[in-house]
Design a protein around this motif. Structure first.
Motif, mmCIF file in Angstrom:
data_model
loop_
_atom_site.group_PDB
_atom_site.id
_atom_site.type_symbol
_atom_site.label_atom_id
_atom_site.label_comp_id
_atom_site.label_asym_id
_atom_site.label_seq_id
_atom_site.Cartn_x
_atom_site.Cartn_y
_atom_site.Cartn_z
ATOM 1 N N GLY A 35 0.925 -1.470 -0.086
ATOM 2 C CA GLY A 35 -0.005 0.084 -0.023
ATOM 3 C C GLY A 35 0.823 1.246 0.076
ATOM 4 N N PHE A 37 0.487 5.247 1.420
ATOM 5 C CA PHE A 37 -0.180 6.153 2.251
ATOM 6 C C PHE A 37 0.665 7.468 2.378
ATOM 7 N N ARG A 45 -2.230 10.168 9.021
ATOM 8 C CA ARG A 45 -1.738 9.307 7.815
ATOM 9 C C ARG A 45 -2.818 8.774 7.128
ATOM 10 N N GLU A 46 -3.041 8.990 5.966
ATOM 11 C CA GLU A 46 -4.202 8.679 5.378
ATOM 12 C C GLU A 46 -3.987 7.728 4.121
ATOM 13 N N PHE A 47 -4.829 6.943 3.855
ATOM 14 C CA PHE A 47 -4.679 5.762 2.724
ATOM 15 C C PHE A 47 -4.618 6.534 1.230
ATOM 16 N N VAL A 50 -3.868 0.703 -2.839
ATOM 17 C CA VAL A 50 -3.282 -0.604 -2.337
ATOM 18 C C VAL A 50 -3.418 -1.654 -3.407
ATOM 19 N N ALA A 61 -8.167 5.724 -2.846
ATOM 20 C CA ALA A 61 -8.765 6.610 -2.165
ATOM 21 C C ALA A 61 -9.559 7.559 -3.071
ATOM 22 N N ARG A 107 -6.810 -0.639 4.054
ATOM 23 C CA ARG A 107 -6.978 0.590 3.777
ATOM 24 C C ARG A 107 -6.543 1.310 5.181
ATOM 25 N N THR A 108 -6.136 0.506 6.170
ATOM 26 C CA THR A 108 -6.225 0.989 7.566
ATOM 27 C C THR A 108 -4.676 0.999 8.026
ATOM 28 N N PRO A 109 -3.873 1.949 8.295
ATOM 29 C CA PRO A 109 -2.480 2.079 8.531
ATOM 30 C C PRO A 109 -2.133 0.831 9.396
ATOM 31 N N TYR A 112 -0.651 -2.630 8.923
ATOM 32 C CA TYR A 112 0.685 -2.863 8.162
ATOM 33 C C TYR A 112 1.663 -3.312 9.037
#
Length: 125
Positions: A35, A37, A45-47, A50, A61, A107-109, A112
């Motif tokens: 992914g 970000f 921090r945003e997506f 991916v 996004a 899509r969520t930090p 990872y």
């Protein structure tokens, strides 16, 4: 352990393009979800995007859909992010990351496992 190193950031005018690259080492990431970000000053921090391990599925996004394209080359253990029609609001530090989680959760930090150090992208108006 996986080490990720991003490159390709820089300063570009609005409407321009940049291509970010992320090289993995230490272990193959060919079976991992990868992914991108980003994090702007003062923001979380945003997506961004991916890609599944086999490159069949991608998610973006809404803010970058139609302008950014994520791709990967498992032979090179790398993932790229092609960014077109850049806007000033795209200015941020961009990070690549890898996870063994399923694509639907990626899509969520927090899911990872490994992160790169980030590369700065600045878009001037």
């Amino acid at each position: 352990q996986v080490q990720l190193v991003e490159s390709g950031g820089g300063l570009v005018q609005a409407g321009g393009s940049l291509r970010l690259s992320c090289a993995a080492s230490g272990r193959t990431v060919s079976t991992y979800t990868m992914g991108w970000f980003r994090q702007a000053p003062g923001k979380e921090r945003e997506f961004v995007a991916v890609i599944s391990w086999n490159a069949i599925s991608t998610y973006y996004a809404d803010s970058v859909k139609g302008r950014f394209t994520i791709s990967r080359d498992n032979n090179k253990n790398a993932v790229d992010l092609q960014m077109n029609s850049l806007k000033p609001e795209d200015t941020a530090v961009y990070y690549c990351a890898t996870t063994r989680s399923a694509l639907a959760r990626a899509r969520t930090p927090a899911v990872y496992d490994y992160w790169g150090q980030g590369t700065q992208v600045t878009v001037s108006s």
